[in-house]
Design a protein around this motif. Structure first.
Motif, PDB file in Angstrom:
ATOM      1  N   PRO A   1       1.550 -31.316  11.099  1.00  0.00           N
ATOM      2  CA  PRO A   1       1.364 -31.158   9.655  1.00  0.00           C
ATOM      3  C   PRO A   1      -0.096 -30.834   9.374  1.00  0.00           C
ATOM      4  O   PRO A   1      -0.996 -31.295  10.095  1.00  0.00           O
ATOM      5  CB  PRO A   1       1.747 -32.534   9.098  1.00  0.00           C
ATOM      6  N   ALA A   2      -0.339 -30.022   8.349  1.00  0.00           N
ATOM      7  CA  ALA A   2      -1.708 -29.592   8.051  1.00  0.00           C
ATOM      8  C   ALA A   2      -1.894 -29.474   6.553  1.00  0.00           C
ATOM      9  O   ALA A   2      -0.932 -29.266   5.795  1.00  0.00           O
ATOM     10  CB  ALA A   2      -2.006 -28.256   8.735  1.00  0.00           C
ATOM     11  N   TRP A   3      -3.158 -29.593   6.132  1.00  0.00           N
ATOM     12  CA  TRP A   3      -3.527 -29.416   4.721  1.00  0.00           C
ATOM     13  C   TRP A   3      -4.590 -28.334   4.636  1.00  0.00           C
ATOM     14  O   TRP A   3      -5.595 -28.367   5.355  1.00  0.00           O
ATOM     15  CB  TRP A   3      -4.068 -30.711   4.134  1.00  0.00           C
ATOM     16  N   ASP A   4      -4.343 -27.330   3.768  1.00  0.00           N
ATOM     17  CA  ASP A   4      -5.297 -26.241   3.527  1.00  0.00           C
ATOM     18  C   ASP A   4      -5.883 -26.395   2.135  1.00  0.00           C
ATOM     19  O   ASP A   4      -5.139 -26.552   1.152  1.00  0.00           O
ATOM     20  CB  ASP A   4      -4.595 -24.879   3.597  1.00  0.00           C
ATOM     21  N   SER A   5      -7.203 -26.310   2.048  1.00  0.00           N
ATOM     22  CA  SER A   5      -7.842 -26.409   0.733  1.00  0.00           C
ATOM     23  C   SER A   5      -7.786 -25.090  -0.034  1.00  0.00           C
ATOM     24  O   SER A   5      -7.942 -25.077  -1.253  1.00  0.00           O
ATOM     25  CB  SER A   5      -9.300 -26.840   0.893  1.00  0.00           C
ATOM     26  N   ASN A   6      -7.579 -23.956   0.693  1.00  0.00           N
ATOM     27  CA  ASN A   6      -7.598 -22.651   0.042  1.00  0.00           C
ATOM     28  C   ASN A   6      -6.650 -21.720   0.796  1.00  0.00           C
ATOM     29  O   ASN A   6      -7.070 -20.922   1.632  1.00  0.00           O
ATOM     30  CB  ASN A   6      -9.026 -22.095   0.038  1.00  0.00           C
ATOM     31  N   VAL A   7      -5.373 -21.830   0.509  1.00  0.00           N
ATOM     32  CA  VAL A   7      -4.358 -21.079   1.251  1.00  0.00           C
ATOM     33  C   VAL A   7      -4.522 -19.577   1.065  1.00  0.00           C
ATOM     34  O   VAL A   7      -4.363 -18.795   2.009  1.00  0.00           O
ATOM     35  CB  VAL A   7      -2.948 -21.520   0.823  1.00  0.00           C
ATOM     36  N   LEU A   8      -4.871 -19.141  -0.145  1.00  0.00           N
ATOM     37  CA  LEU A   8      -4.933 -17.712  -0.452  1.00  0.00           C
ATOM     38  C   LEU A   8      -6.282 -17.097  -0.117  1.00  0.00           C
ATOM     39  O   LEU A   8      -6.475 -15.897  -0.334  1.00  0.00           O
ATOM     40  CB  LEU A   8      -4.620 -17.495  -1.934  1.00  0.00           C
ATOM     41  N   LEU A   9      -7.220 -17.893   0.392  1.00  0.00           N
ATOM     42  CA  LEU A   9      -8.551 -17.395   0.759  1.00  0.00           C
ATOM     43  C   LEU A   9      -9.184 -16.631  -0.401  1.00  0.00           C
ATOM     44  O   LEU A   9      -9.655 -15.496  -0.253  1.00  0.00           O
ATOM     45  CB  LEU A   9      -8.474 -16.506   2.005  1.00  0.00           C
ATOM     46  N   SER A  10      -9.214 -17.260  -1.561  1.00  0.00           N
ATOM     47  CA  SER A  10      -9.742 -16.619  -2.759  1.00  0.00           C
ATOM     48  C   SER A  10     -10.763 -17.533  -3.432  1.00  0.00           C
ATOM     49  O   SER A  10     -10.909 -18.707  -3.080  1.00  0.00           O
ATOM     50  CB  SER A  10      -8.609 -16.313  -3.749  1.00  0.00           C
ATOM     51  N   ARG A  11     -11.461 -16.968  -4.397  1.00  0.00           N
ATOM     52  CA  ARG A  11     -12.483 -17.746  -5.111  1.00  0.00           C
ATOM     53  C   ARG A  11     -11.846 -18.887  -5.892  1.00  0.00           C
ATOM     54  O   ARG A  11     -12.437 -19.974  -6.013  1.00  0.00           O
ATOM     55  CB  ARG A  11     -13.268 -16.812  -6.034  1.00  0.00           C
ATOM     56  N   ASP A  12     -10.660 -18.645  -6.443  1.00  0.00           N
ATOM     57  CA  ASP A  12      -9.920 -19.694  -7.159  1.00  0.00           C
ATOM     58  C   ASP A  12      -8.972 -20.356  -6.162  1.00  0.00           C
ATOM     59  O   ASP A  12      -7.844 -19.913  -5.958  1.00  0.00           O
ATOM     60  CB  ASP A  12      -9.146 -19.089  -8.334  1.00  0.00           C
ATOM     61  N   ALA A  13      -9.446 -21.421  -5.552  1.00  0.00           N
ATOM     62  CA  ALA A  13      -8.731 -22.034  -4.438  1.00  0.00           C
ATOM     63  C   ALA A  13      -7.450 -22.727  -4.892  1.00  0.00           C
ATOM     64  O   ALA A  13      -7.425 -23.385  -5.937  1.00  0.00           O
ATOM     65  CB  ALA A  13      -9.630 -23.037  -3.731  1.00  0.00           C
ATOM     66  N   GLU A  14      -6.390 -22.569  -4.097  1.00  0.00           N
ATOM     67  CA  GLU A  14      -5.140 -23.287  -4.267  1.00  0.00           C
ATOM     68  C   GLU A  14      -4.830 -24.001  -2.950  1.00  0.00           C
ATOM     69  O   GLU A  14      -4.730 -23.368  -1.906  1.00  0.00           O
ATOM     70  CB  GLU A  14      -3.994 -22.344  -4.623  1.00  0.00           C
ATOM     71  N   SER A  15      -4.677 -25.311  -3.010  1.00  0.00           N
ATOM     72  CA  SER A  15      -4.412 -26.091  -1.797  1.00  0.00           C
ATOM     73  C   SER A  15      -2.914 -26.297  -1.615  1.00  0.00           C
ATOM     74  O   SER A  15      -2.131 -26.169  -2.562  1.00  0.00           O
ATOM     75  CB  SER A  15      -5.123 -27.444  -1.861  1.00  0.00           C
ATOM     76  N   ASP A  16      -2.527 -26.633  -0.400  1.00  0.00           N
ATOM     77  CA  ASP A  16      -1.115 -26.872  -0.114  1.00  0.00           C
ATOM     78  C   ASP A  16      -0.987 -27.535   1.254  1.00  0.00           C
ATOM     79  O   ASP A  16      -1.871 -27.429   2.116  1.00  0.00           O
ATOM     80  CB  ASP A  16      -0.332 -25.558  -0.119  1.00  0.00           C
ATOM     81  N   TRP A  17       0.138 -28.228   1.428  1.00  0.00           N
ATOM     82  CA  TRP A  17       0.510 -28.787   2.726  1.00  0.00           C
ATOM     83  C   TRP A  17       1.404 -27.810   3.461  1.00  0.00           C
ATOM     84  O   TRP A  17       2.134 -27.034   2.840  1.00  0.00           O
ATOM     85  CB  TRP A  17       1.248 -30.117   2.546  1.00  0.00           C
ATOM     86  N   ARG A  18       1.362 -27.871   4.789  1.00  0.00           N
ATOM     87  CA  ARG A  18       2.242 -27.030   5.571  1.00  0.00           C
ATOM     88  C   ARG A  18       2.588 -27.743   6.880  1.00  0.00           C
ATOM     89  O   ARG A  18       1.925 -28.711   7.271  1.00  0.00           O
ATOM     90  CB  ARG A  18       1.599 -25.675   5.879  1.00  0.00           C
ATOM     91  N   ALA A  19       3.625 -27.248   7.530  1.00  0.00           N
ATOM     92  CA  ALA A  19       3.983 -27.728   8.865  1.00  0.00           C
ATOM     93  C   ALA A  19       3.869 -26.567   9.826  1.00  0.00           C
ATOM     94  O   ALA A  19       4.392 -25.480   9.571  1.00  0.00           O
ATOM     95  CB  ALA A  19       5.405 -28.280   8.861  1.00  0.00           C
ATOM     96  N   ASP A  20       3.160 -26.782  10.940  1.00  0.00           N
ATOM     97  CA  ASP A  20       2.955 -25.748  11.953  1.00  0.00           C
ATOM     98  C   ASP A  20       3.791 -26.055  13.193  1.00  0.00           C
ATOM     99  O   ASP A  20       3.832 -27.202  13.656  1.00  0.00           O
ATOM    100  CB  ASP A  20       1.485 -25.672  12.372  1.00  0.00           C
ATOM    101  N   PHE A  21       4.430 -25.015  13.731  1.00  0.00           N
ATOM    102  CA  PHE A  21       5.175 -25.124  14.986  1.00  0.00           C
ATOM    103  C   PHE A  21       4.684 -24.036  15.929  1.00  0.00           C
ATOM    104  O   PHE A  21       4.583 -22.871  15.538  1.00  0.00           O
ATOM    105  CB  PHE A  21       6.683 -24.963  14.753  1.00  0.00           C
ATOM    106  N   MET A  22       4.397 -24.411  17.159  1.00  0.00           N
ATOM    107  CA  MET A  22       3.978 -23.445  18.164  1.00  0.00           C
ATOM    108  C   MET A  22       4.746 -23.688  19.453  1.00  0.00           C
ATOM    109  O   MET A  22       4.925 -24.823  19.878  1.00  0.00           O
ATOM    110  CB  MET A  22       2.480 -23.564  18.446  1.00  0.00           C
ATOM    111  N   SER A  23       5.226 -22.615  20.054  1.00  0.00           N
ATOM    112  CA  SER A  23       5.863 -22.721  21.371  1.00  0.00           C
ATOM    113  C   SER A  23       5.330 -21.604  22.253  1.00  0.00           C
ATOM    114  O   SER A  23       5.146 -20.470  21.803  1.00  0.00           O
ATOM    115  CB  SER A  23       7.385 -22.626  21.258  1.00  0.00           C
ATOM    116  N   GLU A  24       5.061 -21.932  23.507  1.00  0.00           N
ATOM    117  CA  GLU A  24       4.596 -20.949  24.480  1.00  0.00           C
ATOM    118  C   GLU A  24       5.366 -21.139  25.772  1.00  0.00           C
ATOM    119  O   GLU A  24       5.483 -22.260  26.279  1.00  0.00           O
ATOM    120  CB  GLU A  24       3.106 -21.086  24.754  1.00  0.00           C
TER     121      GLU A  24
END
Length: 378
Positions: free
Chosen positions: A29-52
């Motif tokens: 699980p992760a938290w981003d302070s600025n998901v859209l990479l813009s001056r007007d930041a919007e934060s959100d939670w996300r879940a990351d999955f990686m398989s190799e």
């Protein structure tokens, strides 16, 4: 990178006949302070999955490896920003004689374009485009005692899907390079390299009506530290590059090249990594034939205990859009801590902060990411 990280438990995999199967999974699980990479930041939670998954041959001669990587992210609110990245790669080596071999690689990669890309549509209601890249590379290596010669060629085709554009960002790149290297000892060699590339765009840019097709050369000289040293491994080079657009209305792009990837084992518990990269990237920004991208960074890794390791790094990058007034820079700080229970399981926490600044102040942003997760491997 592997020499720098020096994990406490080696990844041994499962034997399947004359192959070894390596599998690795991460859930975080992760938290981003600025998901859209813009001056007007919007934060959100996300879940990351990686398989190799890697299937690697274990032969006395020749080699073959199949690699598959999948990265998925699922946002709680900004679901349009979910990632679905995939990499499929096949590598092989044929040992013709003790001194001669041929290496080949084919890859299919899918990733999502950055919201902050100057070439993206900039419309938040429009899904990010998928960037699909197909690569094929062949390398011939031959050794004359201390002198080694390398001839390599490559082809890459990059396409941007579903971004609502006219397809003017799609391009293919063909390259051929020759390299000569003289070995003074296994841990110290000097080399010189020449590379020529041809980039072809099927369509002119809608931003200014110019084609972005071009020809380029790279000249490099450097030192190689080999992959067997107890304290130092990697290589570093300096050089000069030029990219010449086909369109008479666009200027040539020239610049010095600095490339490095050097790992230093300071002590058995502490290692450092230094890296630098110069690239002439593609852009459809009006009036600009290419963007000169430079990045330099350093990281340190220390084993606090046998199972607990910490790592911190910082990098500085610039993007200079030649022929236009736009220039950008960013500073990235990374830190992570990892605890290995055994050969198969580990917990980690990661932090990243990016400070991005542009000559166009409307593109400035700050972004932080915090992640806590688990990794499983066979």
């Amino acid at each position: 990178r592997q020499f720098f990280e020096a994990e406490p438990f080696a990844h041994i995999g499962w034997r399947l006949g004359s192959f070894i199967l390596f599998q690795e999974f991460e859930l975080a699980p992760a938290w981003d302070s600025n998901v859209l990479l813009s001056r007007d930041a919007e934060s959100d939670w996300r879940a990351d999955f990686m398989s190799e998954t890697r299937l690697v041959s274990d032969w006395a001669n020749h080699a073959l490896e199949l690699r598959m990587v999948h990265n998925r992210s699922y946002h709680r609110e900004l679901t349009g920003e979910d990632d679905a990245e995939q990499t499929y790669e096949l590598r092989g080596r044929i040992d013709i004689t003790r001194r001669t071999n041929v290496e080949a690689r084919g890859a299919h990669e899918i990733r999502q374009d950055s919201r902050n890309s100057v070439d993206a549509s900039g419309i938040l209601s429009t899904p990010r485009s998928d960037v699909v890249t197909n690569r094929a590379d062949v390398t011939l290596n031959h050794r004359f005692n201390r002198l080694s010669l390398q001839l390599r060629g490559g082809h890459a085709d990059t396409a941007y899907d579903d971004d609502g554009s006219a397809g003017d960002r799609d391009y293919e790149r063909r390259s051929i390079a020759v390299r000569a290297q003289w070995e003074f000892r296994p841990t110290f060699s000097v080399f010189g390299e020449f590379e020529h590339d041809r980039r072809r765009h099927d369509r002119v840019a809608t931003s200014d009506g110019f084609t972005r097709s071009s020809d380029g050369e790279r000249y490099r000289a450097g030192v190689a530290l080999g992959q067997t040293g107890e304290y130092l491994r990697g290589e570093a080079s300096i050089g000069y590059g030029i990219q010449r657009p086909d369109a008479a209305g666009l200027p040539d792009v020239k610049g010095f090249l600095v490339d490095a990837n050097v790992a230093w084992r300071v002590t058995p518990l502490t290692s450092m990594l230094f890296d630098a990269r110069t690239n002439f990237g593609e852009t459809t920004l009006a009036g600009s034939p290419n963007v000169v991208e430079r990045r330099i960074g350093a990281a340190i890794r220390h084993a606090l205990t046998y199972r607990l390791t910490g790592e911190a790094g910082v990098s500085y990058a610039t993007q200079d859009y030649r022929g236009a007034t736009l220039s950008e820079r960013d500073v990235t700080v990374d830190a992570n801590v990892e605890y290995s229970f055994n050969r198969n399981a580990a917990l980690f926490t990661r932090f990243q902060h990016v400070r991005f600044r542009s000559s166009n102040a409307a593109r400035d942003y700050n972004a932080s990411t915090v992640m806590i997760g688990a990794r499983l491997r066979n």
